[in-house]
Design a protein around this motif. Structure first.
Motif, PDB file in Angstrom:
ATOM      1  N   TYR A 249       0.832  -1.208   0.000  1.00  0.00           N
ATOM      2  CA  TYR A 249       0.000   0.000   0.000  1.00  0.00           C
ATOM      3  C   TYR A 249       0.868   1.260   0.000  1.00  0.00           C
ATOM      4  O   TYR A 249       0.637   2.179  -0.793  1.00  0.00           O
ATOM      5  CB  TYR A 249      -0.932  -0.018   1.212  1.00  0.00           C
ATOM      6  N   LEU A 250       1.887   1.284   0.851  1.00  0.00           N
ATOM      7  CA  LEU A 250       2.770   2.457   0.876  1.00  0.00           C
ATOM      8  C   LEU A 250       3.536   2.603  -0.439  1.00  0.00           C
ATOM      9  O   LEU A 250       3.710   3.724  -0.928  1.00  0.00           O
ATOM     10  CB  LEU A 250       3.735   2.368   2.054  1.00  0.00           C
ATOM     11  N   GLN A 251       3.975   1.486  -0.998  1.00  0.00           N
ATOM     12  CA  GLN A 251       4.685   1.548  -2.280  1.00  0.00           C
ATOM     13  C   GLN A 251       3.766   2.087  -3.364  1.00  0.00           C
ATOM     14  O   GLN A 251       4.175   2.902  -4.199  1.00  0.00           O
ATOM     15  CB  GLN A 251       5.226   0.167  -2.665  1.00  0.00           C
ATOM     16  N   CYS A 252       2.503   1.685  -3.358  1.00  0.00           N
ATOM     17  CA  CYS A 252       1.519   2.176  -4.323  1.00  0.00           C
ATOM     18  C   CYS A 252       1.339   3.685  -4.178  1.00  0.00           C
ATOM     19  O   CYS A 252       1.266   4.411  -5.162  1.00  0.00           O
ATOM     20  CB  CYS A 252       0.201   1.442  -4.125  1.00  0.00           C
ATOM     21  N   ARG A 253       1.270   4.162  -2.936  1.00  0.00           N
ATOM     22  CA  ARG A 253       1.136   5.613  -2.700  1.00  0.00           C
ATOM     23  C   ARG A 253       2.339   6.370  -3.255  1.00  0.00           C
ATOM     24  O   ARG A 253       2.187   7.435  -3.845  1.00  0.00           O
ATOM     25  CB  ARG A 253       0.968   5.901  -1.208  1.00  0.00           C
ATOM     26  N   MET A 254       3.529   5.806  -3.065  1.00  0.00           N
ATOM     27  CA  MET A 254       4.732   6.457  -3.586  1.00  0.00           C
ATOM     28  C   MET A 254       4.752   6.428  -5.107  1.00  0.00           C
ATOM     29  O   MET A 254       5.111   7.416  -5.748  1.00  0.00           O
ATOM     30  CB  MET A 254       5.987   5.783  -3.025  1.00  0.00           C
ATOM     31  N   ASP A 255       4.352   5.300  -5.702  1.00  0.00           N
ATOM     32  CA  ASP A 255       4.330   5.169  -7.161  1.00  0.00           C
ATOM     33  C   ASP A 255       3.363   6.158  -7.804  1.00  0.00           C
ATOM     34  O   ASP A 255       3.576   6.600  -8.930  1.00  0.00           O
ATOM     35  CB  ASP A 255       3.944   3.740  -7.570  1.00  0.00           C
ATOM     36  N   ASN A 256       2.297   6.497  -7.105  1.00  0.00           N
ATOM     37  CA  ASN A 256       1.293   7.419  -7.626  1.00  0.00           C
ATOM     38  C   ASN A 256       1.465   8.841  -7.090  1.00  0.00           C
ATOM     39  O   ASN A 256       0.537   9.640  -7.160  1.00  0.00           O
ATOM     40  CB  ASN A 256      -0.103   6.893  -7.302  1.00  0.00           C
ATOM     41  N   THR A 257       2.650   9.122  -6.573  1.00  0.00           N
ATOM     42  CA  THR A 257       3.036  10.433  -6.026  1.00  0.00           C
ATOM     43  C   THR A 257       2.025  10.981  -5.011  1.00  0.00           C
ATOM     44  O   THR A 257       1.760  12.173  -4.960  1.00  0.00           O
ATOM     45  CB  THR A 257       3.287  11.469  -7.140  1.00  0.00           C
ATOM     46  N   LEU A 258       1.470  10.088  -4.203  1.00  0.00           N
ATOM     47  CA  LEU A 258       0.586  10.515  -3.122  1.00  0.00           C
ATOM     48  C   LEU A 258       1.360  10.716  -1.826  1.00  0.00           C
ATOM     49  O   LEU A 258       0.822  11.228  -0.848  1.00  0.00           O
ATOM     50  CB  LEU A 258      -0.526   9.481  -2.913  1.00  0.00           C
ATOM     51  N   MET A 259       2.616  10.308  -1.847  1.00  0.00           N
ATOM     52  CA  MET A 259       3.528  10.578  -0.741  1.00  0.00           C
ATOM     53  C   MET A 259       4.938  10.592  -1.304  1.00  0.00           C
ATOM     54  O   MET A 259       5.176  10.102  -2.409  1.00  0.00           O
ATOM     55  CB  MET A 259       3.381   9.550   0.390  1.00  0.00           C
ATOM     56  N   SER A 260       5.858  11.168  -0.561  1.00  0.00           N
ATOM     57  CA  SER A 260       7.231  11.249  -1.060  1.00  0.00           C
ATOM     58  C   SER A 260       7.873   9.874  -1.067  1.00  0.00           C
ATOM     59  O   SER A 260       7.522   8.993  -0.280  1.00  0.00           O
ATOM     60  CB  SER A 260       8.052  12.212  -0.199  1.00  0.00           C
ATOM     61  N   ASN A 261       8.809   9.695  -1.977  1.00  0.00           N
ATOM     62  CA  ASN A 261       9.512   8.420  -2.057  1.00  0.00           C
ATOM     63  C   ASN A 261      10.415   8.262  -0.851  1.00  0.00           C
ATOM     64  O   ASN A 261      11.214   9.141  -0.541  1.00  0.00           O
ATOM     65  CB  ASN A 261      10.343   8.336  -3.338  1.00  0.00           C
ATOM     66  N   GLU A 262      10.252   7.149  -0.173  1.00  0.00           N
ATOM     67  CA  GLU A 262      11.041   6.826   1.010  1.00  0.00           C
ATOM     68  C   GLU A 262      11.552   5.411   0.865  1.00  0.00           C
ATOM     69  O   GLU A 262      10.952   4.579   0.185  1.00  0.00           O
ATOM     70  CB  GLU A 262      10.177   6.906   2.280  1.00  0.00           C
ATOM     71  N   ASN A 263      12.646   5.127   1.531  1.00  0.00           N
ATOM     72  CA  ASN A 263      13.141   3.766   1.591  1.00  0.00           C
ATOM     73  C   ASN A 263      12.273   3.019   2.604  1.00  0.00           C
ATOM     74  O   ASN A 263      12.233   3.372   3.778  1.00  0.00           O
ATOM     75  CB  ASN A 263      14.605   3.764   2.028  1.00  0.00           C
ATOM     76  N   LEU A 264      11.569   1.998   2.149  1.00  0.00           N
ATOM     77  CA  LEU A 264      10.660   1.275   3.039  1.00  0.00           C
ATOM     78  C   LEU A 264      11.390   0.572   4.175  1.00  0.00           C
ATOM     79  O   LEU A 264      10.824   0.382   5.252  1.00  0.00           O
ATOM     80  CB  LEU A 264       9.810   0.280   2.233  1.00  0.00           C
ATOM     81  N   ASP A 265      12.643   0.225   3.962  1.00  0.00           N
ATOM     82  CA  ASP A 265      13.424  -0.365   5.052  1.00  0.00           C
ATOM     83  C   ASP A 265      13.586   0.635   6.190  1.00  0.00           C
ATOM     84  O   ASP A 265      13.558   0.260   7.360  1.00  0.00           O
ATOM     85  CB  ASP A 265      14.797  -0.813   4.561  1.00  0.00           C
ATOM     86  N   ASP A 266      13.725   1.911   5.850  1.00  0.00           N
ATOM     87  CA  ASP A 266      13.841   2.951   6.880  1.00  0.00           C
ATOM     88  C   ASP A 266      12.517   3.201   7.588  1.00  0.00           C
ATOM     89  O   ASP A 266      12.489   3.758   8.681  1.00  0.00           O
ATOM     90  CB  ASP A 266      14.332   4.268   6.262  1.00  0.00           C
TER      91      ASP A 266
END
Length: 99
Positions: free
Chosen positions: A27-44
């Protein structure tokens, strides 16, 4: 669709989020892919392999089912600052003027 799957998982697991970890990551990756949130390293963000929840046990609320009420054993009456008298502030032997 990813959000709905994640929310359904949470609902089905009674909001135990670590059971829905992969759906949450997707879900978070989808939000980042659709520029609904800033790109972050999910490991962080806590999705690294060494951050996985291991051996967690669900609390069964057995004490509450047996009638336990938290704090009921405390006999002392509590006082908030606004419930105390001025003699508690100044002491019994001092005068009320604070001198």
């Amino acid at each position: 669709a990813k959000m709905e799957a994640y929310l359904e998982c949470l609902k089905g697991s009674k909001d135990v989020h670590h059971k829905c970890r992969e759906l949450s990551r997707d879900y978070l990756q989808c939000r980042m892919d659709n520029t609904l949130m800033s790109n972050e390293n999910l490991d962080d963000l806590g999705y690294a392999k060494d951050k996985e929840v291991v051996g967690a046990k669900e609390y069964d609320k057995s004490k509450e089912k047996a009638g336990y009420i938290a704090g009921k054993h405390i006999q002392k009456k509590s006082k908030w600052w606004f419930q105390s008298s001025k003699k508690d502030w100044y002491g019994d032997d001092s005068n009320k003027d604070g001198e």
